[in-house]
Design an enzyme around this catalytic site. Structure first.
Site, PDB file in Angstrom:
ATOM      1  N   ARG A   1      35.519  63.350  33.711  1.00 49.73           N
ATOM      2  CA  ARG A   1      35.419  64.704  33.118  1.00 49.73           C
ATOM      3  C   ARG A   1      34.239  64.844  32.170  1.00 49.73           C
ATOM      4  O   ARG A   1      33.779  65.932  31.883  1.00 49.73           O
ATOM      5  CB  ARG A   1      36.704  64.992  32.335  1.00 49.73           C
ATOM      6  CG  ARG A   1      37.683  65.802  33.145  1.00 49.73           C
ATOM      7  CD  ARG A   1      38.728  66.375  32.248  1.00 49.73           C
ATOM      8  NE  ARG A   1      39.247  65.330  31.376  1.00 49.73           N
ATOM      9  CZ  ARG A   1      40.524  64.994  31.281  1.00 49.73           C
ATOM     10  NH1 ARG A   1      41.409  65.598  32.003  1.00 49.73           N
ATOM     11  NH2 ARG A   1      40.935  64.051  30.445  1.00 49.73           N
TER      12      ARG A   1
ATOM     13  N   LYS B   1      46.769  48.027  39.293  1.00 51.20           N
ATOM     14  CA  LYS B   1      48.156  48.078  38.860  1.00 51.20           C
ATOM     15  C   LYS B   1      48.261  48.956  37.612  1.00 51.20           C
ATOM     16  O   LYS B   1      47.227  49.205  36.992  1.00 51.20           O
ATOM     17  CB  LYS B   1      48.662  46.676  38.588  1.00 51.20           C
ATOM     18  CG  LYS B   1      48.038  46.072  37.345  1.00 51.20           C
ATOM     19  CD  LYS B   1      48.487  44.679  37.175  1.00 51.20           C
ATOM     20  CE  LYS B   1      47.956  44.100  35.911  1.00 51.20           C
ATOM     21  NZ  LYS B   1      48.362  44.735  34.682  1.00 51.20           N
TER      22      LYS B   1
ATOM     23  N   ASP C   1      44.894  42.558  42.275  1.00 45.80           N
ATOM     24  CA  ASP C   1      45.595  41.679  41.348  1.00 45.80           C
ATOM     25  C   ASP C   1      44.523  40.687  40.932  1.00 45.80           C
ATOM     26  O   ASP C   1      44.209  39.752  41.684  1.00 45.80           O
ATOM     27  CB  ASP C   1      46.764  40.961  42.023  1.00 45.80           C
ATOM     28  CG  ASP C   1      47.531  40.114  41.021  1.00 45.80           C
ATOM     29  OD1 ASP C   1      46.880  39.439  40.198  1.00 45.80           O
ATOM     30  OD2 ASP C   1      48.767  40.152  41.029  1.00 45.80           O
ATOM     31  N   HIS C   2      43.924  40.901  39.779  1.00 47.01           N
ATOM     32  CA  HIS C   2      42.684  40.169  39.509  1.00 47.01           C
ATOM     33  C   HIS C   2      42.902  38.659  39.383  1.00 47.01           C
ATOM     34  O   HIS C   2      41.967  37.883  39.498  1.00 47.01           O
ATOM     35  CB  HIS C   2      41.943  40.744  38.291  1.00 47.01           C
ATOM     36  CG  HIS C   2      42.469  40.311  36.967  1.00 47.01           C
ATOM     37  ND1 HIS C   2      43.557  40.887  36.382  1.00 47.01           N
ATOM     38  CD2 HIS C   2      42.046  39.358  36.101  1.00 47.01           C
ATOM     39  CE1 HIS C   2      43.785  40.307  35.211  1.00 47.01           C
ATOM     40  NE2 HIS C   2      42.878  39.374  35.016  1.00 47.01           N
TER      41      HIS C   2
ATOM     42  N   ASP D   1      53.826  44.307  33.215  1.00 45.87           N
ATOM     43  CA  ASP D   1      52.374  44.164  33.115  1.00 45.87           C
ATOM     44  C   ASP D   1      51.877  42.894  33.802  1.00 45.87           C
ATOM     45  O   ASP D   1      50.806  42.895  34.403  1.00 45.87           O
ATOM     46  CB  ASP D   1      51.984  44.149  31.625  1.00 45.87           C
ATOM     47  CG  ASP D   1      50.486  44.078  31.404  1.00 45.87           C
ATOM     48  OD1 ASP D   1      49.750  44.730  32.171  1.00 45.87           O
ATOM     49  OD2 ASP D   1      50.048  43.377  30.469  1.00 45.87           O
TER      50      ASP D   1
ATOM     51  N   HIS E   1      50.786  39.204  38.522  1.00 44.09           N
ATOM     52  CA  HIS E   1      50.065  37.932  38.441  1.00 44.09           C
ATOM     53  C   HIS E   1      50.998  36.719  38.612  1.00 44.09           C
ATOM     54  O   HIS E   1      50.719  35.811  39.385  1.00 44.09           O
ATOM     55  CB  HIS E   1      49.348  37.788  37.098  1.00 44.09           C
ATOM     56  CG  HIS E   1      48.466  38.953  36.738  1.00 44.09           C
ATOM     57  ND1 HIS E   1      47.780  39.674  37.665  1.00 44.09           N
ATOM     58  CD2 HIS E   1      48.165  39.511  35.536  1.00 44.09           C
ATOM     59  CE1 HIS E   1      47.083  40.637  37.059  1.00 44.09           C
ATOM     60  NE2 HIS E   1      47.313  40.553  35.766  1.00 44.09           N
TER      61      HIS E   1
ATOM     62  N   LYS F   1      52.018  38.193  24.435  1.00 42.57           N
ATOM     63  CA  LYS F   1      50.857  38.493  23.586  1.00 42.57           C
ATOM     64  C   LYS F   1      51.072  37.815  22.242  1.00 42.57           C
ATOM     65  O   LYS F   1      52.216  37.573  21.839  1.00 42.57           O
ATOM     66  CB  LYS F   1      50.748  40.002  23.347  1.00 42.57           C
ATOM     67  CG  LYS F   1      50.709  40.829  24.611  1.00 42.57           C
ATOM     68  CD  LYS F   1      49.348  40.842  25.243  1.00 42.57           C
ATOM     69  CE  LYS F   1      49.344  41.724  26.483  1.00 42.57           C
ATOM     70  NZ  LYS F   1      48.163  41.548  27.310  1.00 42.57           N
TER      71      LYS F   1
HETATM   72  C1  BG6 Z   1      45.904  42.296  32.809  1.00 40.18           C
HETATM   73  C2  BG6 Z   1      46.974  42.766  31.864  1.00 40.18           C
HETATM   74  O1  BG6 Z   1      46.324  42.423  34.125  1.00 40.18           O
HETATM   75  O2  BG6 Z   1      45.575  40.945  32.537  1.00 40.18           O
HETATM   76  C3  BG6 Z   1      46.555  42.568  30.422  1.00 40.18           C
HETATM   77  O3  BG6 Z   1      47.236  44.142  32.085  1.00 40.18           O
HETATM   78  C4  BG6 Z   1      46.086  41.148  30.194  1.00 40.18           C
HETATM   79  O4  BG6 Z   1      47.628  42.887  29.546  1.00 40.18           O
HETATM   80  C5  BG6 Z   1      45.056  40.743  31.238  1.00 40.18           C
HETATM   81  O5  BG6 Z   1      45.531  41.081  28.894  1.00 40.18           O
HETATM   82  C6  BG6 Z   1      44.688  39.282  31.088  1.00 40.18           C
HETATM   83  O6  BG6 Z   1      43.719  38.928  32.020  1.00 40.18           O
HETATM   84  P1  BG6 Z   1      42.947  37.551  31.899  1.00 40.18           P
HETATM   85  O7  BG6 Z   1      42.124  37.486  33.122  1.00 40.18           O
HETATM   86  O8  BG6 Z   1      42.161  37.607  30.634  1.00 40.18           O
HETATM   87  O9  BG6 Z   1      43.998  36.472  31.838  1.00 40.18           O
END
Ligand code: BG6
Length: 512
Positions: free
Chosen positions: A68, A175, A204-205, A262, A267, A364
């Site tokens: 936007r 996600k 899903d990184h 989350d 993951h 966290k």
């Molecule tokens: C994300 C979560 O998928 O992964 C976050 O939404 C998290 O909450 C993050 O901080 C962590 O990613 P990485 O690659 O730093 O372990």
């Protein structure tokens, strides 16, 4: 039906491409919705630059931002520039940057604005003609899921989702894929009504991380570990994703979502699937997915849930030498009952894994940032030593260190040098830093490249997403019915209830 299956199937014996060589994407564009967001700036833009810098993007590549904000192409270019300067992994090279920046375009508008999508069509058509993107476009939805239906609807209305024989259209979704099984199904139905499943890439990184892909190499390229990979020898498995950061600034996304949705739903259950799956027939996407789906279908919560799960919310404490506030004192979280720590125990109902609990935890503001998978072995059935000699012997363990300090540790007992017999735990280590000179690409580099190449192996399909929710839903229901989460001190390792959950079975969490 049979012919569709046959035509999609790639015979691994006939696929003669040398898979050791990096593949370069063909002509295409990447359109990012939600380009003003944090993810776009911290991960996506830098990853695009890093790919260009590694020579993996074609000259006819374009990056299109849609938002936007009242920007023109130059403003957008400046934002990408700042993001790249701040977050790119590889060095900044002026000539790479300039070539890449020629393909930047910005389209202003909101998701419900037909005219903005018509402008997007015109922009992509112009890119096809002038920059040679050839009608191939990937749409990255880095936006809240509630906006998916509108954007997907616009992509269909404007004809952008339409693929013809010689051009592809793909959608990339981030996600959370829903917040429970029903909403995930709804979302999948909406997305699949516009894009066929093989054009949908769910990020899903974690699957883009080198250490995660290495699980397959470790398990299926070696003879050494396979025999030790079952309930015969393994007592239990612990999968930990601990973070030291808090949630300041992320209330919009995180409040009401919580640690289980989350991280565990995606993951950690993906890591479980890779650790527990059987050998795939080949590494073709369909074969890999079939094995992961089998594992997720066989995964059950250990009951009762009240004793085999734990959740907590961080209170104030110390993170190293820094005093930090509790969640409810972070901006946007006043009175929040969202969990920032979650642990669950599941088992995989298969011959290989019968009776082996898998403990999954994430949180966290824990002691430190670490993600690891630990296979903890049973004690030797007999120890021909006096008890005092093995006082310092723990359990054997194989630990896959996902991050940081990527590598693998094997822990076992060894004789302490000296005239007596004293056995103590030692570590045998493989570390990426010492064994390889190449540095690992960022997960998003790998995943964006795979989207552009149309390589779906590292992207969960809808069945995996739905099965994961099926595992998590009963836990979330139990928690919703049982009041607020426990609290834990920031900088420590979670709530007491998590330790008690393990202690009930005579086990303990590892202190990574
Ligand atoms: C994300 C979560 O998928 O992964 C976050 O939404 C998290 O909450 C993050 O901080 C962590 O990613 P990485 O690659 O730093 O372990």
């Amino acid at each position: 039906m049979a012919s569709a299956v046959e035509s999609d199937w790639v015979n691994p014996l006939r696929d003669s491409r040398d898979k050791r060589l990096p593949r370069i994407a063909g002509p295409c564009s990447l359109v990012i919705f939600g380009v003003t967001g944090d993810l776009a700036r911290r991960k996506l833009m830098p990853a695009v630059y890093d790919l260009a810098n590694r020579g993996l993007l074609p000259p006819s590549f374009a990056l299109v931002g849609f938002a936007r904000r009242d920007w023109d192409n130059e403003d957008f270019g400046q934002v990408v520039h700042d993001a790249v300067r701040q977050h790119a992994r590889t060095p900044f090279r002026e000539e790479v940057w300039e070539r890449l920046a020629e393909g930047f375009r910005f389209v202003q508008g909101s998701f419900d604005d037909d005219a903005a999508f018509d402008h997007l069509v015109a922009t992509l058509t112009e890119l096809d003609e002038q920059r040679g993107t050839d009608g191939n476009h990937a749409f990255y939805l880095s936006i809240p899921p509630k906006a998916f239906p509108t954007v997907c609807g616009q992509l269909r209305r404007s004809g952008l989702s339409h693929q013809a024989d010689n051009r592809w259209r793909r959608v990339v979704i981030e996600k959370p894929f829903g917040h429970d099984l029903d909403s995930a199904r709804e979302l999948n139905t909406i997305v699949n009504s516009v894009f066929p499943e093989d054009s949908v890439f769910r990020i899903d990184h974690y699957l883009g991380k080198e250490t995660v892909q290495n699980i397959l190499a470790l398990r299926f390229a070696n003879q050494l570990f396979d025999t030790l990979w079952s309930s015969h020898y393994i007592d239990h498995v612990q999968i930990t994703m601990a973070e030291d950061i808090g949630l300041g600034g992320r209330a919009g996304y995180y409040d009401g979502i919580g640690a289980a949705r989350d991280v565990i739903q995606n993951h950690l259950l993906q890591l479980l699937a890779l650790v527990a799956m059987e050998e795939p027939v080949s590494f073709e996407p369909r074969e890999l997915q079939a094995e992961k789906i089998k594992v997720l279908s066989a995964t059950r919560n250990i009951l009762p849930l009240s004793e085999n799960t734990a959740r907590g919310q961080y209170g104030p404490g110390w993170q190293g030498s820094q005093q930090v506030p509790g969640l409810v004192d972070e901006e946007g979280f006043a009175d929040s009952t969202t969990e920032t720590y979650a642990a669950i125990a599941v088992e995989v109902n298969s011959r290989r894994w019968a009776g082996v609990p898998f403990y999954l935890r994430t949180g966290k503001r824990l002691g430190r940032r670490v993600t690891e998978i630990a296979l903890v072995y049973k004690k030797a059935p007999h120890l021909p030593f006096d008890a005092t000699m093995t006082e310092e012997l723990g359990e054997n363990a194989l630990v896959i260190r996902v991050q940081p300090d990527e590598g693998i540790t094997l822990r076992f007992g060894s004789k302490v040098p000296g005239s007596g017999m004293q056995v103590r735990d030692v570590n045998m280590d493989f570390s990426y830093g010492q064994s390889f000179t190449e540095s690992s690409p960022e997960a998003y580099e790998r995943l964006i490249l795979d989207v552009l190449l149309g390589e779906p192996s590292l992207f969960p399909v809808s069945a995996e997403v739905e099965l994961s929710w099926k595992i998590l839903d009963p836990v979330l229901e139990e928690w919703a019915a049982s009041g607020k989460p426990d609290t834990y001190e920031s900088g420590k390792w979670g709530p007491q209830s998590a330790d008690e959950m393990m202690a009930r079975t005579g086990r303990a969490w590892r202190r990574p």
